[in-house]
Design an enzyme around this catalytic site. Structure first.
Site, mmCIF file in Angstrom:
data_model
loop_
_atom_site.group_PDB
_atom_site.id
_atom_site.type_symbol
_atom_site.label_atom_id
_atom_site.label_comp_id
_atom_site.label_asym_id
_atom_site.label_seq_id
_atom_site.Cartn_x
_atom_site.Cartn_y
_atom_site.Cartn_z
ATOM 1 N N LYS A 224 6.004 -2.138 -20.097
ATOM 2 C CA LYS A 224 5.118 -1.402 -19.183
ATOM 3 C C LYS A 224 3.619 -1.252 -19.194
ATOM 4 C CE LYS A 224 4.342 1.244 -15.382
ATOM 5 N NZ LYS A 224 4.478 0.819 -14.109
ATOM 6 N N ASN A 228 0.479 -3.206 -16.891
ATOM 7 C CA ASN A 228 -0.376 -2.590 -16.084
ATOM 8 C C ASN A 228 -1.793 -2.972 -16.661
ATOM 9 O OD1 ASN A 228 1.253 -1.500 -14.272
ATOM 10 N ND2 ASN A 228 0.794 0.603 -14.868
ATOM 11 N N GLY A 273 -13.927 -6.520 -6.084
ATOM 12 C CA GLY A 273 -14.016 -5.468 -5.336
ATOM 13 C C GLY A 273 -15.106 -4.283 -5.937
ATOM 14 N N CYS A 280 -2.295 5.033 -11.738
ATOM 15 C CA CYS A 280 -1.692 4.191 -12.811
ATOM 16 C C CYS A 280 -2.566 3.692 -13.693
ATOM 17 C CB CYS A 280 -0.703 3.206 -12.190
ATOM 18 S SG CYS A 280 0.590 4.143 -11.148
ATOM 19 N N LYS A 283 -5.255 5.601 -15.846
ATOM 20 C CA LYS A 283 -4.379 6.384 -16.590
ATOM 21 C C LYS A 283 -3.815 5.470 -17.780
ATOM 22 C CE LYS A 283 -0.223 8.184 -15.358
ATOM 23 N NZ LYS A 283 0.739 7.838 -15.939
HETATM 24 C C1 UGA Z 1 0.274 -0.491 -10.197
HETATM 25 C C2 UGA Z 1 0.988 -1.501 -10.600
HETATM 26 O O1 UGA Z 1 0.609 -2.753 -9.708
HETATM 27 C C3 UGA Z 1 2.647 -1.440 -10.391
HETATM 28 O O2 UGA Z 1 3.194 -2.774 -10.705
HETATM 29 C C4 UGA Z 1 2.939 -0.201 -11.360
HETATM 30 O O3 UGA Z 1 4.298 -0.142 -11.258
HETATM 31 C C5 UGA Z 1 2.156 0.975 -10.776
HETATM 32 O O4 UGA Z 1 0.852 0.521 -10.997
HETATM 33 C C6 UGA Z 1 2.564 2.088 -11.730
HETATM 34 O O5 UGA Z 1 2.345 1.849 -13.024
HETATM 35 O O6 UGA Z 1 3.075 3.150 -11.324
HETATM 36 P P1 UGA Z 1 -0.612 0.681 -7.838
HETATM 37 O O7 UGA Z 1 -1.212 1.697 -8.842
HETATM 38 O O8 UGA Z 1 0.209 1.404 -6.740
HETATM 39 O O9 UGA Z 1 0.381 -0.125 -8.753
HETATM 40 O O10 UGA Z 1 -1.434 -0.262 -6.922
HETATM 41 P P2 UGA Z 1 -1.917 -1.809 -7.082
HETATM 42 O O11 UGA Z 1 -1.366 -2.415 -5.880
HETATM 43 O O12 UGA Z 1 -1.564 -2.225 -8.488
HETATM 44 O O13 UGA Z 1 -3.457 -1.447 -7.065
HETATM 45 C C7 UGA Z 1 -4.306 -0.868 -8.104
HETATM 46 C C8 UGA Z 1 -5.752 -0.683 -7.752
HETATM 47 O O14 UGA Z 1 -6.308 -2.195 -7.994
HETATM 48 C C9 UGA Z 1 -6.087 -0.473 -6.482
HETATM 49 O O15 UGA Z 1 -7.414 0.487 -6.316
HETATM 50 C C10 UGA Z 1 -6.525 -1.862 -5.837
HETATM 51 O O16 UGA Z 1 -7.602 -1.772 -4.644
HETATM 52 C C11 UGA Z 1 -7.016 -2.470 -7.190
HETATM 53 N N1 UGA Z 1 -7.036 -4.118 -6.984
HETATM 54 C C12 UGA Z 1 -5.734 -4.514 -6.947
HETATM 55 C C13 UGA Z 1 -8.178 -4.863 -7.100
HETATM 56 O O17 UGA Z 1 -9.208 -4.187 -7.003
HETATM 57 N N2 UGA Z 1 -8.116 -6.080 -7.052
HETATM 58 C C14 UGA Z 1 -6.751 -6.844 -6.849
HETATM 59 O O18 UGA Z 1 -6.839 -8.057 -6.667
HETATM 60 C C15 UGA Z 1 -5.663 -6.036 -6.993
#
Ligand code: UGA
Length: 462
Positions: A224, A228, A273, A280, A283
């Site tokens: 996990k 992440n 970006g 998540c 942290k």
């Molecule tokens: C993330 C992980 O993707 C999940 O697999 C995991 O279960 C979760 O954390 C957790 O540990 O609970 P999440 O935080 O909901 O999920 O969001 P993401 O879609 O992963 O995006 C995280 C951040 O990265 C956002 O701010 C998003 O805008 C940014 N991001 C994502 C980018 O800047 N570029 C990308 O290509 C993808």
């Protein structure tokens, strides 16, 4: 059939509880926040999550109950998922005090064989600690196993991520516990759920049925954190490359398509970006860094991941200053406050941090977000003017700032935007448009890892 208790009704707990009910189990979701329990019982849905309202409607008071009593849940269920918060401490380590107190209460009420399953994101060794705390707390000779079953759901697509996962990881140190978890997830791993007529619709590009990976508890805990941290690293990596693109005049969108097309790398999580946010990645990267330190390994790579992420926001701030010269008294229209699209969550949102900085530098901010307004109002009060929609936000502004990748922000009526703005300046922290189409509409466009549209264009239209 096993009766399941899920302790914690946050993002992970509530989604897991609703989805286990959807898979046919009788579930009790427990929280010590009695107001939250009452709200859930009344039918309120505390988080913005696609398909969650449908699942709660379908199963509330049928297969899914909400309760404030962990003791009763422990007595009536043999399978107990722990999905309570693990917030960061000042030094980056995860605060496991909620996990510990749940483990104690389970031990105090144990009345037969129980499987205690960590679903919260926890550092390696937590399963050992839970076992230890339980043994120290109870003098009743009861059998139990502790399993790590991390959740990989993303906010916004949490329900489909749970029901259509890439993989299910079960870290169990006994065969009995592993078999029980195999049984619990069998509606997914055998494909039975996917054959049901009223299943939650399947997302694109899923490989069904999902694979179950059975490991030791420690390996699952590491899977996990490492997952992440790796995803966060991918984002920081592409953001660093975007910065080079800006220096040499290349285009990060072209570069990430080219790099991501290598199947060994993959194109997902390569969107440049203003950096990652949410509850998540920030942290978990810090917690994994702290875990490594504790184990005697200096995982300096993760320091860089965090540093690049922080820098990315500062670089965007610099772009705003460059486009507008001074910020004091400037009226800025902000689109997006959530940490990403499709969620109302603003925890560690780069958009919120940027708005704070703009306010500190004397800018006047008007903002709109399709889902995160309520939460943002709690943060900013009347320091920010909140509006009903995109065009109202843009009206009379000195520049438009796109800070969250909501779908609706990627299909704006640019002609209308141009008419609304006082100055035709758009700063896009999510690369939702191409510089060419912005230029066609007479907008000075500044994004990430790409050339800005020409200034002469601005002179022509203003
Ligand atoms: C993330 C992980 O993707 C999940 O697999 C995991 O279960 C979760 O954390 C957790 O540990 O609970 P999440 O935080 O909901 O999920 O969001 P993401 O879609 O992963 O995006 C995280 C951040 O990265 C956002 O701010 C998003 O805008 C940014 N991001 C994502 C980018 O800047 N570029 C990308 O290509 C993808």
């Amino acid at each position: 059939m096993n009766k399941i208790a899920v302790v914690g009704s946050g993002y992970v707990g509530l989604v897991a509880a609703a989805c286990f009910a959807e898979l046919g189990y009788s579930v009790v979701c427990v929280d010590n926040d009695l107001e939250r329990v009452a709200a859930l019982r009344r039918g309120e849905v505390p988080i913005h999550e696609q398909f969650l309202p449908e699942l709660l409607d379908r199963h509330r008071n049928v297969r899914l109950q909400f309760s404030g009593s962990l003791a009763e849940a422990v007595k009536s269920c043999s399978v107990i998922f722990i999905a309570v918060g693990t917030p960061p401490k000042d030094n980056g380590e995860a605060d496991l005090s909620y996990v510990e107190s749940v483990a104690r209460e389970i031990a105090q009420n144990i009345n037969g064989y129980k499987v205690i399953i960590e679903k919260s994101t926890v550092p390696v060794y937590t399963s050992d600690w839970i076992r230890r705390v339980m043994l120290l707390t109870t003098d009743v000779q009861c059998d139990f196993d502790v399993v790590s079953n991390p959740e990989f759901l993303r906010e916004g697509t949490a329900v489909t991520d749970f029901l259509y996962p890439d993989r299910i990881v079960v870290g169990a140190d006994t065969r009995r516990a592993a078999d029980l978890l195999r049984d619990i997830y069998s509606p997914l791993t055998t494909g039975k759920y996917y054959a049901s007529v009223d299943k939650i619709p399947e997302p694109d590009d899923v490989n069904l049925p999902p694979r179950m990976i059975v490991t030791t508890a420690k390996s699952a805990e590491l899977i996990k954190h490492a997952s992440n941290a790796f995803l966060a690293m991918k984002i920081s990596f592409i953001n660093a490359v975007a910065n080079i693109c800006e220096e040499v005049g290349a285009d990060i969108e072209q570069v990430s398509t080219g790099v991501g097309s290598d199947s060994r790398i993959g194109g997902r999580f390569l969107r440049a970006g203003i950096g990652y946010g949410g509850s998540c990645f920030p942290k978990d990267v810090a917690a994994f860094r702290a875990v490594a330190q504790e184990c005697g390994y200096d995982f300096g790579l993760l320091d860089e991941v965090m540093k690049i992420n922080e820098n990315q926001r500062n670089r965007f701030m610099k772009k705003i200053r460059t486009a507008l010269w001074t910020l004091k008294g400037k009226k800025l229209a902000v689109l997006g406050l959530a940490f990403k699209g499709r969620t109302d969550d603003i925890r560690e949102s780069p958009a919120i941090a940027l708005v704070e900085q703009l306010l500190a530098e004397g800018a006047i901010v008007t903002a709109y977000d399709p889902a995160a307004m309520k939460r943002s109002k709690e943060v900013f009060g009347d320091r920010v003017t909140f509006t009903e929609g995109v065009y109202q936000t843009a009206a009379g502004a000195d520049a438009l700032l796109i800070l969250t990748d909501w779908d609706e922000f990627s299909s704006l009526d640019l002609k209308h935007i141009r008419q609304q703005l006082r100055y035709p300046i758009v700063l896009d922290g999510r690369n939702l448009y191409s510089p060419e189409e912005m230029e066609e509409h007479g907008l000075l466009y500044v994004s990430v890892g790409r050339r800005p549209s020409a200034l002469k264009q601005l002179a022509k239209v203003s």
